[in-house]
Design a protein around this motif. Structure first.
Motif, PDB file in Angstrom:
ATOM      1  N   UNK A  27     -51.969-110.548 -35.711  1.00  0.00           N
ATOM      2  CA  UNK A  27     -52.158-109.832 -34.459  1.00  0.00           C
ATOM      3  C   UNK A  27     -51.707-110.712 -33.292  1.00  0.00           C
ATOM      4  N   UNK A  28     -51.408-110.118 -32.123  1.00  0.00           N
ATOM      5  CA  UNK A  28     -51.120-110.943 -30.946  1.00  0.00           C
ATOM      6  C   UNK A  28     -52.253-111.937 -30.724  1.00  0.00           C
ATOM      7  N   UNK A  29     -51.956-113.169 -30.324  1.00  0.00           N
ATOM      8  CA  UNK A  29     -52.980-114.215 -30.235  1.00  0.00           C
ATOM      9  C   UNK A  29     -54.173-113.877 -29.355  1.00  0.00           C
ATOM     10  N   UNK A  30     -53.991-112.957 -28.380  1.00  0.00           N
ATOM     11  CA  UNK A  30     -55.111-112.613 -27.502  1.00  0.00           C
ATOM     12  C   UNK A  30     -55.962-111.487 -28.058  1.00  0.00           C
ATOM     13  N   UNK A  31     -55.536-110.876 -29.172  1.00  0.00           N
ATOM     14  CA  UNK A  31     -56.260-109.726 -29.713  1.00  0.00           C
ATOM     15  C   UNK A  31     -57.509-110.174 -30.457  1.00  0.00           C
ATOM     16  N   UNK A  32     -58.544-109.359 -30.399  1.00  0.00           N
ATOM     17  CA  UNK A  32     -59.741-109.606 -31.200  1.00  0.00           C
ATOM     18  C   UNK A  32     -59.789-108.548 -32.276  1.00  0.00           C
ATOM     19  N   UNK A  33     -59.907-108.969 -33.516  1.00  0.00           N
ATOM     20  CA  UNK A  33     -59.935-108.036 -34.632  1.00  0.00           C
ATOM     21  C   UNK A  33     -61.150-108.302 -35.493  1.00  0.00           C
ATOM     22  N   UNK A  34     -61.663-107.254 -36.106  1.00  0.00           N
ATOM     23  CA  UNK A  34     -62.796-107.418 -37.006  1.00  0.00           C
ATOM     24  C   UNK A  34     -62.304-107.989 -38.324  1.00  0.00           C
ATOM     25  N   UNK A  35     -63.222-108.613 -39.053  1.00  0.00           N
ATOM     26  CA  UNK A  35     -62.865-109.136 -40.366  1.00  0.00           C
ATOM     27  C   UNK A  35     -61.965-110.344 -40.305  1.00  0.00           C
ATOM     28  N   UNK A  36     -62.025-111.103 -39.202  1.00  0.00           N
ATOM     29  CA  UNK A  36     -61.180-112.271 -39.074  1.00  0.00           C
ATOM     30  C   UNK A  36     -61.772-113.474 -39.780  1.00  0.00           C
ATOM     31  N   UNK A  37     -61.314-114.639 -39.385  1.00  0.00           N
ATOM     32  CA  UNK A  37     -61.792-115.895 -39.958  1.00  0.00           C
ATOM     33  C   UNK A  37     -62.571-116.639 -38.887  1.00  0.00           C
ATOM     34  N   UNK A  38     -63.752-117.135 -39.238  1.00  0.00           N
ATOM     35  CA  UNK A  38     -64.578-117.864 -38.298  1.00  0.00           C
ATOM     36  C   UNK A  38     -63.920-119.152 -37.844  1.00  0.00           C
ATOM     37  N   UNK A  39     -64.255-119.561 -36.620  1.00  0.00           N
ATOM     38  CA  UNK A  39     -63.630-120.740 -36.041  1.00  0.00           C
ATOM     39  C   UNK A  39     -63.910-121.995 -36.872  1.00  0.00           C
ATOM     40  N   UNK A  40     -65.108-122.126 -37.391  1.00  0.00           N
ATOM     41  CA  UNK A  40     -65.457-123.306 -38.176  1.00  0.00           C
ATOM     42  C   UNK A  40     -64.578-123.412 -39.416  1.00  0.00           C
ATOM     43  N   UNK A  41     -64.380-122.301 -40.098  1.00  0.00           N
ATOM     44  CA  UNK A  41     -63.543-122.311 -41.302  1.00  0.00           C
ATOM     45  C   UNK A  41     -62.088-122.581 -40.931  1.00  0.00           C
ATOM     46  N   UNK A  42     -61.615-121.929 -39.862  1.00  0.00           N
ATOM     47  CA  UNK A  42     -60.227-122.134 -39.445  1.00  0.00           C
ATOM     48  C   UNK A  42     -59.970-123.596 -39.073  1.00  0.00           C
ATOM     49  N   UNK A  43     -60.929-124.220 -38.401  1.00  0.00           N
ATOM     50  CA  UNK A  43     -60.778-125.633 -38.043  1.00  0.00           C
ATOM     51  C   UNK A  43     -60.780-126.520 -39.286  1.00  0.00           C
ATOM     52  N   UNK A  44     -61.600-126.148 -40.265  1.00  0.00           N
ATOM     53  CA  UNK A  44     -61.613-126.936 -41.509  1.00  0.00           C
ATOM     54  C   UNK A  44     -60.257-126.831 -42.208  1.00  0.00           C
ATOM     55  N   UNK A  45     -59.701-125.641 -42.263  1.00  0.00           N
ATOM     56  CA  UNK A  45     -58.382-125.486 -42.853  1.00  0.00           C
ATOM     57  C   UNK A  45     -57.338-126.279 -42.066  1.00  0.00           C
ATOM     58  N   UNK A  46     -57.397-126.186 -40.735  1.00  0.00           N
ATOM     59  CA  UNK A  46     -56.430-126.885 -39.898  1.00  0.00           C
ATOM     60  C   UNK A  46     -56.488-128.394 -40.115  1.00  0.00           C
ATOM     61  N   UNK A  47     -57.661-128.895 -40.453  1.00  0.00           N
ATOM     62  CA  UNK A  47     -57.827-130.331 -40.647  1.00  0.00           C
ATOM     63  C   UNK A  47     -57.582-130.818 -42.055  1.00  0.00           C
ATOM     64  N   UNK A  48     -57.082-129.944 -42.944  1.00  0.00           N
ATOM     65  CA  UNK A  48     -56.846-130.332 -44.342  1.00  0.00           C
ATOM     66  C   UNK A  48     -55.573-131.180 -44.426  1.00  0.00           C
ATOM     67  N   UNK A  49     -55.751-132.487 -44.342  1.00  0.00           N
ATOM     68  CA  UNK A  49     -54.604-133.394 -44.202  1.00  0.00           C
ATOM     69  C   UNK A  49     -53.597-133.274 -45.338  1.00  0.00           C
ATOM     70  N   UNK A  50     -54.061-133.024 -46.550  1.00  0.00           N
ATOM     71  CA  UNK A  50     -53.170-133.014 -47.712  1.00  0.00           C
ATOM     72  C   UNK A  50     -52.783-131.617 -48.175  1.00  0.00           C
TER      73      UNK A  50
END
Length: 312
Positions: A132-155
């Motif tokens: 979706x466009x980055x400013x859109x809010x959609x249901x059933x998304x991914x929580x910020x905590x999980x997204x940050x954990x994925x983003x920090x997966x160095x390997x």
């Protein structure tokens, strides 16, 4: 199973045996005489095997949109299935179901496990990225905590791709954009084009004609299993540019070729609805609205139809 010809002009070949492994790149089979056959996975045209009863029942439930029932049956099939290649097939369907249920975090974890075990997995067409466009809010998304954990997966570049996609537009958007720029320069043939297309999401409203032409060219060069999301972004750019027929053509590739990625197929239909409405094609508009509402009723795109679009 049925294999395509190994040489141009050859005949299709029916083969009986035990599948030892099946990945996105290669089929390995032990034939009845004990000989081992190896072939590129894209030669496999048809496959007949004995599946767990729970898996057969889950497929029937998916056809009629009984997602919760399918989820329970697939979870049972994953536990029961002992063949690694077959378990991966079951997990692919489980990703479809989890996304339909709005459980994108679970779908993401399942996808990451598949991509780790088979980097060329056919499940790339189902990758639960945000489109979706980055400013859109959609249901059933991914929580910020999980997204940050994925983003920090160095390997794990695949995890970083997923995390960055869900963080565009978030207060961590700068970090997400920087990661996508790095991933776009990688030599991973699936991660790099998807990271590039994720960056296009930031520019769909004001993309220049030369940018749209470049996006379409790059999408056509992208490996087939990962073209769905890029085609959606291209179609939205064309829609914003009021190029109605081209937008509809690009968008309707999604339900035609990527129907099992239900959010993207539905989003493509929604772009098609908007483009067809703007172009003044009422008959086609009614057909697309009906297809979206009847085939993808649980999706965010179906719920975004305006009353005007729903009753053309």
């Amino acid at each position: 199973m049925l294999l395509s010809p190994s040489t141009p002009g050859g005949a299709k070949r029916s083969v009986v045996g035990e599948i030892l492994d099946l990945t996105g790149e290669r089929l390995t089979l032990r034939r009845e005489n004990g000989a081992e056959l190896r072939a590129p996975a894209d030669r496999l045209l048809d496959l007949k095997t004995v599946w767990e009863v729970s898996y057969e029942r889950s497929r029937a439930a998916m056809v009629v949109g009984e997602w919760s029932a399918a989820d329970a049956l697939l979870a049972d099939a994953v536990r029961s299935e002992k063949r690694p290649w077959a378990k991966r097939r079951v997990v692919e369907d489980l990703i479809v179901v989890r996304v339909a249920l709005g459980a994108n975090e679970s779908a993401g974890e399942l996808f990451l496990a598949l991509a780790a075990s088979d980097p060329a997995t056919p499940a790339w067409r189902l990758a639960p990225l945000a489109w979706e466009p980055p400013t859109a809010t959609t249901s059933g998304g991914v929580g910020r905590r999980v997204a940050l954990r994925w983003l920090g997966a160095a390997n794990d570049p695949v995890a970083r791709l997923l995390g960055a996609s869900w963080l565009l537009g978030d207060r961590a958007s700068a970090a997400a954009e920087a990661e996508l720029l790095r991933l776009a320069e990688s030599d991973n043939p699936r991660v790099a084009p998807l990271a590039t297309a994720q960056l296009w999401r930031l520019r769909t409203r004001d993309a220049r004609p030369d940018q749209l032409a470049l996006w379409e060219e790059k999408t056509r060069e992208t490996p087939e299993p990962v073209r769905a999301g890029p085609w959606l972004v291209v179609s939205r750019g064309l829609l914003a540019a009021e190029r109605w027929d081209e937008a509809a053509t690009a968008a309707l590739r999604l339900p035609a070729f990527y129907g099992d990625n239900r959010p993207l197929a539905a989003a493509g239909l929604l772009v098609g609805v908007k483009a067809t409405d703007a172009a003044g094609h009422p008959g086609e508009l009614r057909r697309l609205v009906a297809e979206l509402q009847e085939n993808y009723p649980e999706t965010a795109a179906a719920k975004q139809l305006t009353s005007h679009e729903a009753t053309p």
